[in-house]
Scaffold this active site. Sequence first.
Site, PDB file in Angstrom:
ATOM      1  N   ASP A  31      97.303  61.766  81.188  1.00  0.00           N
ATOM      2  CA  ASP A  31      96.377  60.659  80.933  1.00  0.00           C
ATOM      3  C   ASP A  31      97.054  59.745  79.919  1.00  0.00           C
ATOM      4  OD1 ASP A  31      94.040  59.074  80.762  1.00  0.00           O
ATOM      5  OD2 ASP A  31      93.412  60.168  78.967  1.00  0.00           O
ATOM      6  N   GLU A  91      97.343  59.299  85.686  1.00  0.00           N
ATOM      7  CA  GLU A  91      96.268  58.320  85.863  1.00  0.00           C
ATOM      8  C   GLU A  91      96.819  56.911  85.716  1.00  0.00           C
ATOM      9  OE1 GLU A  91      92.358  57.053  83.343  1.00  0.00           O
ATOM     10  OE2 GLU A  91      92.433  59.155  83.981  1.00  0.00           O
ATOM     11  N   ASP A 166      91.019  63.255  76.078  1.00  0.00           N
ATOM     12  CA  ASP A 166      92.218  62.794  76.776  1.00  0.00           C
ATOM     13  C   ASP A 166      92.867  63.980  77.498  1.00  0.00           C
ATOM     14  OD1 ASP A 166      92.694  59.942  75.256  1.00  0.00           O
ATOM     15  OD2 ASP A 166      91.957  61.491  73.911  1.00  0.00           O
TER      16      ASP A 166
END
Length: 208
Positions: A31, A91, A166
């Site tokens: 992420d 992501e 996160d």
Amino acid sequence: MKNIFSSHSFGISEKFTTFARQMEKIIMGIDPGTNLMGYGVLKVTDNKAQLVTMGVIDLRKYGDGYLKLGHIFERVTGIIDSFLPDEVAIEAPFFGKNVQSMLKLGRAQGVAIAAAIHHGVPIHEYAPMKIKMAITGNGSASKEQVAGMMQRLMKIQKEEMSEFMDATDALAAAYCHYMQSGKPVSDAHYRGWKDFVTKNPGKVKRQV
């Protein structure tokens, strides 16, 4: 006399080892972030996923943006060296109104991708909405909802949960890829520098 049994046994053992490797896969999720970058690692055996590790790369103490990028490359490289993922699911940056924030986030993601490409690890990029939809069934789910679902799916004890979501976001990216394995669903897929440059001409500055 020729030992046909040992020769035959070796052949079976070799095939079994190859088969076992095919049945096992390590997926690393990332992420991207400019202050905290989440990561999560899953081990998939016999089509069942289990948590290996998750955490965050803390970048808050680095005031200089270039130092942050250097640390991202160093830490992502270290995690790849430690867990030897077969694939990386990352992501895609969320496109907001703040252009400077978007630029910084894009750089952070690019460096993480570069670390994976440097190790020859295939990369699969997923939009935030697609990850949320895969995990919760709601493309507009909150970080808390994603974290709660990952805790249940992975059977993670409350005390083992990271204080930063996160990490669970990164784990969600890895789990999303695990769920979609074998299907052409990733938003982008890079197998090397040439492939990355071909698919992202606008991200590469060419020397004249």
